[in-house]
Motif scaffolding. Structure first.
Motif, short mmCIF file in Angstrom:
data_model
loop_
_atom_site.label_atom_id
_atom_site.label_comp_id
_atom_site.label_asym_id
_atom_site.label_seq_id
_atom_site.Cartn_x
_atom_site.Cartn_y
_atom_site.Cartn_z
N LEU A 83 0.66 -0.80 0.03
CA LEU A 83 -0.15 -0.13 -0.42
C LEU A 83 1.01 0.99 -0.23
O LEU A 83 0.57 2.25 -0.86
CB LEU A 83 -1.28 0.46 1.08
CG LEU A 83 -1.97 -1.17 0.99
CD1 LEU A 83 -2.72 -1.15 2.62
CD2 LEU A 83 -2.98 -0.78 0.03
N ALA A 84 1.86 0.99 0.59
CA ALA A 84 3.22 2.61 0.97
C ALA A 84 3.44 2.74 -0.43
O ALA A 84 3.69 3.93 -1.16
CB ALA A 84 4.01 2.18 1.75
N SER A 88 3.60 5.68 -5.78
CA SER A 88 3.15 5.93 -6.82
C SER A 88 2.64 6.90 -7.78
O SER A 88 2.89 7.51 -8.36
CB SER A 88 3.12 4.42 -7.63
OG SER A 88 3.32 4.95 -8.69
N LEU A 89 1.45 6.81 -6.78
CA LEU A 89 0.48 8.05 -7.12
C LEU A 89 -0.18 9.54 -6.89
O LEU A 89 -0.42 10.28 -6.61
CB LEU A 89 -0.68 6.79 -7.16
CG LEU A 89 -1.21 5.64 -7.60
CD1 LEU A 89 -2.56 5.20 -7.00
CD2 LEU A 89 -1.54 6.31 -8.89
N LEU A 100 -7.17 -3.19 -1.40
CA LEU A 100 -7.41 -4.16 -0.44
C LEU A 100 -7.70 -5.47 -1.68
O LEU A 100 -6.94 -6.14 -1.89
CB LEU A 100 -7.76 -4.49 0.70
CG LEU A 100 -7.25 -5.73 1.94
CD1 LEU A 100 -6.28 -5.67 1.74
CD2 LEU A 100 -8.07 -6.46 2.83
N LYS A 101 -8.61 -5.50 -1.51
CA LYS A 101 -9.04 -6.81 -2.79
C LYS A 101 -8.48 -6.80 -3.97
O LYS A 101 -7.97 -7.85 -4.51
CB LYS A 101 -10.47 -6.50 -3.14
CG LYS A 101 -12.19 -7.01 -2.29
CD LYS A 101 -13.47 -7.31 -2.79
CE LYS A 101 -14.39 -7.88 -1.60
NZ LYS A 101 -15.16 -8.50 -1.71
N SER A 102 -8.49 -5.13 -4.55
CA SER A 102 -7.24 -5.25 -5.52
C SER A 102 -5.75 -5.49 -5.32
O SER A 102 -4.95 -5.94 -6.22
CB SER A 102 -7.41 -3.60 -6.18
OG SER A 102 -6.92 -3.33 -7.33
N GLU A 122 1.16 -3.35 -9.48
CA GLU A 122 0.57 -2.75 -10.63
C GLU A 122 -0.96 -2.58 -11.03
O GLU A 122 -1.08 -1.54 -11.37
CB GLU A 122 1.38 -3.03 -11.89
CG GLU A 122 0.82 -3.16 -12.89
CD GLU A 122 1.94 -2.99 -14.61
OE1 GLU A 122 1.60 -3.19 -15.45
OE2 GLU A 122 2.59 -4.49 -13.69
N GLY A 123 -1.72 -3.82 -10.82
CA GLY A 123 -3.29 -3.81 -10.79
C GLY A 123 -3.62 -2.16 -9.85
O GLY A 123 -5.19 -1.81 -10.30
N THR A 124 -3.26 -2.25 -9.07
CA THR A 124 -3.79 -1.42 -7.58
C THR A 124 -3.82 0.01 -8.48
O THR A 124 -4.52 0.97 -7.65
CB THR A 124 -3.57 -1.67 -6.65
OG1 THR A 124 -4.23 -3.21 -5.95
CG2 THR A 124 -4.04 -0.43 -5.61
N ILE A 125 -2.59 0.17 -8.50
CA ILE A 125 -2.20 1.46 -9.37
C ILE A 125 -3.43 1.82 -10.93
O ILE A 125 -4.26 2.66 -10.54
CB ILE A 125 -1.14 1.78 -9.64
CG1 ILE A 125 -0.10 1.85 -8.54
CG2 ILE A 125 -0.32 2.44 -10.71
CD1 ILE A 125 1.35 1.35 -9.12
#
Length: 353
Positions: free
Chosen positions: A91-92, A97-98, A306-308, A315-318
């Motif tokens: 998560l950090a 990244s974002l 969290l699920k993502s 990468e998918g969460t970003i």
């Protein structure tokens, strides 16, 4: 003399509880049952003449005196055990990244297990310039007299702010629940007076009443995370953990919705300088936009992220959160809002209110 056996059992119970929470949130139905008014009841007015260039719309904003790329915070979720620590680290990485803030899970484990500090310090290494928010429970700061233990959890991540989570509903239904909430207001006041750090008071999914908001504003709280009853029901989570409390199932969906809490808060703070965070039910950029239009400075999300993260890694969460940003920007285009300040002035209609 410290009873090492009891201490080990306590640490084990905290770690097991955190693991239970993550597993239940990922695999069980713990969504609040719909109640009104909620985000689906909020509608925007279409602007046929937005007079904007989509490419020039600015979704950035500021939080804790720092510029962030768009008004979203990754909310505190977990920690204090191996899988939880890895989740926090990822998560950090997403937040860094974002360029959006990240709240860490409860740091209470440091009270019983100081060597966990290394795992929290890793978060700052991953996000050296990121906004990281520490986290401790209300019961742990009730009638607090010394600042040392709090300073330790702040220093472990070089926190930019500290969140105090209010979770009376969760404690009530939790098998290990701590139900003495006397002195929490005194503890918050003590920290406001003695910490040289912003303090965020956050609910954990049951929202705020007008009376509770008034109490916090009266003692000088400047940051409130509303966390309403629209996303994860921690009542549902704890009832799944403890079948002996089925007679308390009425409280599964207890609380005020995020939308209701936002409306109450904006009425109260017209003449006050207060930063509002909208959480509970934030699962796309449309709801971020609705939150801002209803008066929030930013939104916050936990379980969908969290699920993502579990399903598609960093990468998918970003990619997911970039889609949320695109959805937010699309709402701004179709309502004529060139920046976040203008979005806060966009008119909305709440159908059930």
């Amino acid at each position: 003399m410290i009873n090492l056996k009891k201490a080990k059992i306590k640490i084990f119970n905290i770690s097991k509880r955190k693991a239970d929470h993550v597993n239940i949130c990922l695999h069980q139905d713990v969504q609040y049952k719909p109640k009104h008014p909620n985000f689906d009841d909020v509608e925007f007015q279409h602007n046929s003449l937005p007079e904007l260039n989509y490419k020039e719309i600015d979704v950035s904003t500021s939080f804790l005196g720092r510029k962030i790329s768009f008004p979203l915070m990754i909310s505190c979720m977990t920690g204090g055990y191996d899988k939880g620590n890895r989740i926090n680290q990822k998560l950090a990485e997403v937040g860094a990244s974002l360029n959006i803030p990240v709240g860490v899970g409860s740091q209470r484990i440091l009270f019983e297990k100081p060597n966990e500090e290394k795992n929290f310090r890793e978060l700052r290494r991953i996000a050296p310039r990121g906004i990281l928010i520490g986290n401790i429970g209300a019961v742990q700061i009730a009638n607090i007299k010394k600042i040392d233990s709090i300073t330790r959890i702040i220093d472990s991540i070089e926190a930019d702010a500290l969140a105090i989570h209010l979770n009376p509903l969760q404690e009530l239904l939790q098998p290990e629940g701590e139900l003495n909430f006397k002195g929490v207001i005194n503890g918050i006041e003590f920290l406001l007076d003695n910490l040289n750090l912003p303090l965020i008071i956050k609910e954990t999914g049951a929202g705020f009443s007008k009376a509770s908001l008034k109490k916090l504003i009266k003692i000088g709280v400047k940051y409130i995370d509303l966390a309403g009853a629209e996303g994860t029901s921690w009542g549902a989570v704890e009832l799944l953990r403890d079948k002996s409390k089925e007679h308390l199932s009425y409280f599964r969906d207890w609380g005020a919705t995020t939308v209701e809490s936002l409306v109450q808060a904006t009425i109260l703070i017209k003449s006050k300088k207060l930063t509002l965070i909208s959480s509970g039910g934030i699962d796309d950029g449309i709801r971020i936009a609705k939150s801002v239009a209803l008066g929030a400075d930013l939104a916050s999300s936990a379980r969908p992220i969290l699920k993502s993260l579990i399903n598609s890694e960093v990468e998918g969460t970003i990619n997911l959160l970039n889609k949320w940003r695109d959805q937010l920007k699309s709402v701004m285009f179709l309502t004529g809002a060139e920046n976040i300040a203008k979005l806060m002035k966009v008119k909305t209609k709440i159908n059930q209110f």
